[in-house]
Design an enzyme around this catalytic site. Structure first.
Site, PDB file in Angstrom:
ATOM      1  N   ASP A  59       4.947   3.101  -0.166  1.00 39.63           N
ATOM      2  CA  ASP A  59       4.181   3.104  -1.463  1.00 39.63           C
ATOM      3  C   ASP A  59       3.405   1.724  -1.472  1.00 39.63           C
ATOM      4  O   ASP A  59       3.834   0.729  -1.008  1.00 39.63           O
ATOM      5  CB  ASP A  59       4.741   3.331  -2.651  1.00 39.63           C
ATOM      6  CG  ASP A  59       6.022   2.582  -2.909  1.00 39.63           C
ATOM      7  OD1 ASP A  59       6.628   2.302  -1.978  1.00 39.63           O
ATOM      8  OD2 ASP A  59       6.193   2.196  -4.253  1.00 39.63           O
TER       9      ASP A  59
ATOM     10  N   GLU B  17       9.295   1.908  -3.765  1.00 37.94           N
ATOM     11  CA  GLU B  17       9.748   0.515  -3.951  1.00 37.94           C
ATOM     12  C   GLU B  17       8.907  -0.313  -5.156  1.00 37.94           C
ATOM     13  O   GLU B  17       9.556  -1.128  -5.818  1.00 37.94           O
ATOM     14  CB  GLU B  17       9.620  -0.003  -2.623  1.00 37.94           C
ATOM     15  CG  GLU B  17      10.273  -1.838  -2.508  1.00 37.94           C
ATOM     16  CD  GLU B  17       9.262  -2.960  -3.044  1.00 37.94           C
ATOM     17  OE1 GLU B  17       9.894  -3.874  -3.209  1.00 37.94           O
ATOM     18  OE2 GLU B  17       7.991  -2.462  -3.140  1.00 37.94           O
ATOM     19  N   GLU B  18       7.791  -0.070  -4.931  1.00 37.34           N
ATOM     20  CA  GLU B  18       6.857  -0.896  -6.230  1.00 37.34           C
ATOM     21  C   GLU B  18       7.306  -0.486  -7.582  1.00 37.34           C
ATOM     22  O   GLU B  18       7.016  -1.245  -8.624  1.00 37.34           O
ATOM     23  CB  GLU B  18       5.491  -0.536  -6.016  1.00 37.34           C
ATOM     24  CG  GLU B  18       5.121  -1.064  -4.452  1.00 37.34           C
ATOM     25  CD  GLU B  18       4.975  -2.453  -4.397  1.00 37.34           C
ATOM     26  OE1 GLU B  18       5.223  -3.414  -5.079  1.00 37.34           O
ATOM     27  OE2 GLU B  18       4.399  -2.944  -3.164  1.00 37.34           O
TER      28      GLU B  18
ATOM     29  N   ASP C 163      10.083  -7.185   3.981  1.00 33.97           N
ATOM     30  CA  ASP C 163       9.207  -7.103   2.607  1.00 33.97           C
ATOM     31  C   ASP C 163       8.848  -8.632   2.198  1.00 33.97           C
ATOM     32  O   ASP C 163       9.090  -8.784   0.786  1.00 33.97           O
ATOM     33  CB  ASP C 163       9.606  -6.135   1.708  1.00 33.97           C
ATOM     34  CG  ASP C 163       8.658  -5.653   0.777  1.00 33.97           C
ATOM     35  OD1 ASP C 163       7.609  -5.941   1.004  1.00 33.97           O
ATOM     36  OD2 ASP C 163       9.011  -5.257  -0.375  1.00 33.97           O
TER      37      ASP C 163
ATOM     38  N   HIS D 233      -0.382  -7.532  -3.435  1.00 31.69           N
ATOM     39  CA  HIS D 233      -0.782  -7.253  -4.707  1.00 31.69           C
ATOM     40  C   HIS D 233      -2.244  -7.887  -4.910  1.00 31.69           C
ATOM     41  O   HIS D 233      -2.510  -7.938  -6.051  1.00 31.69           O
ATOM     42  CB  HIS D 233       0.324  -7.560  -5.720  1.00 31.69           C
ATOM     43  CG  HIS D 233       1.435  -6.755  -5.645  1.00 31.69           C
ATOM     44  ND1 HIS D 233       2.398  -6.471  -6.642  1.00 31.69           N
ATOM     45  CD2 HIS D 233       2.130  -6.261  -4.470  1.00 31.69           C
ATOM     46  CE1 HIS D 233       3.393  -5.809  -6.086  1.00 31.69           C
ATOM     47  NE2 HIS D 233       3.277  -5.689  -4.706  1.00 31.69           N
TER      48      HIS D 233
END
Length: 410
Positions: free
Chosen positions: A89, A154-155, A184, A387
């Site tokens: 995701d 995960e987000e 990550d 992001h």
């Protein structure tokens, strides 16, 4: 197709697949998971891979959307397994006007590829797939079994991702002496290995005043003014109270940042009677989350809104309550764990850099594994644009990450 060409193809295909987390209004990870499965099976057929399993652990979320989780394992006859865990995701693109490119159309410039998810977390997906190519084209006999795991959610907390796997299939997937990497995280030069994460506290404050006409503030209580000053004073108070430094962490201090402030008023001539303020707190292990909450409770009790507002209905008092959106304790990996030693050696051999151990404020899925006693390294190489608008990654870094994984296995 060489590794650079393959990296470009994989990254480009992934960028074109929008997999924004449903919690943020997206359609989820299903299409991206189908692509990853297809690529895995292409490698199986191309390299005649045997002794493999490909399992899906899918779950329907609260929105009725299917959330996929893929576990691809190759048994090389070893006692231990190297797991590499990436997430499918992404977050939304945000303000599109800040992008110089279409977030979902890959653009290559100066050796970098741009697009949402290119770094977070396509770098994990792409480097994992490149690793398969390297193993079988070089015909090595890996010293560990290999497990490539691709998770959802995960987000937004991993309820439908790694948490779901650990709560229901832990013994089927993991053993306590396995080696685990979560790609990550990463700095441009790749020497930092994350072995610990700060505690996380997301807290939403509900600030209630009284709505009224903009021309008659004396008939209401402006929740905006209360919220602005409350947030500012709390911000300063938290930073002053919890000011310890720990140099292993990036950044080396606890952070207490207001991230959301919104009311329900859309026209300029109405004074709002309700405002929400959200703080994102990342707390060093020096402190307990309970200590921060105790400070907040006292702060609310002692906060005097009257000194910040000139005109309001004297019969009204501002009400401030809160709810905890997320609370996670800090977590660590033993710096003498096998995965840390192996990764440090690989970084030295491939990147010619001495690995540096660090902690971070961002949360990763490593936390859920560490809570259950697994040693996990969080590592990668990246431009630190996750992001952000114009998210990107150097194409060569995708290959370098795969080379480091390969070095651990060979």
């Amino acid at each position: 197709m060489d590794l650079i060409e393959e990296a470009i193809k994989l990254e480009s295909d992934l960028i074109r697949i929008n997999s924004v987390n449903p919690s943020f209004g997206g359609k989820g990870e299903k299409e991206k998971a189908e692509y990853v499965k297809k690529k895995l099976m292409e490698y199986v057929e191309s390299y005649n891979i045997e002794n493999y399993t490909l399992k899906e652990y899918n779950i329907i979320d609260k929105y009725g959307i299917e959330r996929p989780n893929i576990v691809f394992k190759i048994d090389f006859g070893r006692d231990k397994t190297l797991h590499i865990i990436s997430h499918l995701d992404t977050v939304p693109e945000g303000d599109i006007s800040l992008w110089g490119t279409n977030p979902y159309e890959p653009v290559i410039k100066d050796g970098k590829i741009y697009g949402r998810g290119s770094e977070d977390n396509h770098k994990g997906i792409v480097s994992s797939l490149l690793l398969l190519k390297m193993i079988f084209e070089n015909n090595i006999e890996p010293k560990y079994n290999l497990s490539l795991i691709f998770v959802s959610d995960e987000e937004d907390g991993s309820e439908y991702g790694l948490k779901y796997l650990l709560n229901n299939f832990e013994d089927e997937i993991f053993k306590k002496d396995d080696l685990i990497i979560v790609p990550d995280f990463g700095t441009p030069t790749g020497e930092f290995v994350e072995i610990g994460e700060k505690g996380i506290l997301w807290i939403k404050f509900n600030i209630k005043g009284k709505q009224c006409h903009g021309s008659t503030p004396e008939n209401g209580l402006n929740a905006d003014i209360v919220a602005f000053n409350f947030a500012n004073e709390l911000y300063n108070g938290l930073y002053e109270k919890f000011d310890e430094i720990n140099s292993i962490f990036l950044p080396e201090y606890s952070t207490f940042e207001p991230t959301i402030l919104k009311n329900k008023v859309e026209n300029p001539n109405t004074i709002p009677g309700y405002v929400e303020v959200v703080f994102d707190c990342r707390i060093l292990p020096t402190y307990k989350i309970e200590e921060v909450l105790e400070f907040i409770n006292k702060f609310i009790k002692n906060f005097e809104f009257k000194k910040y507002i000139k005109h309001y209905d004297n019969s009204i008092k501002a009400e401030i309550t809160y709810e905890i959106l997320k609370s996670e304790n800090p977590n660590y990996t033993d710096e003498n764990a096998e995965i840390i030693k192996e990764l440090k050696k690989a970084i030295k051999n491939v990147l010619n850099r001495d690995a540096k151990l660090c902690g971070m404020g961002g949360g990763t899925v490593a936390a859920f594994l560490r809570y259950k006693g697994y040693n996990v390294a969080v590592w990668g190489i990246g431009e630190e644009t996750a992001h952000q608008p114009n998210e990107h990654i150097k194409i060569e870094d995708l290959v370098k990450m795969a080379e480091v994984f390969y070095e651990i296995l060979k």
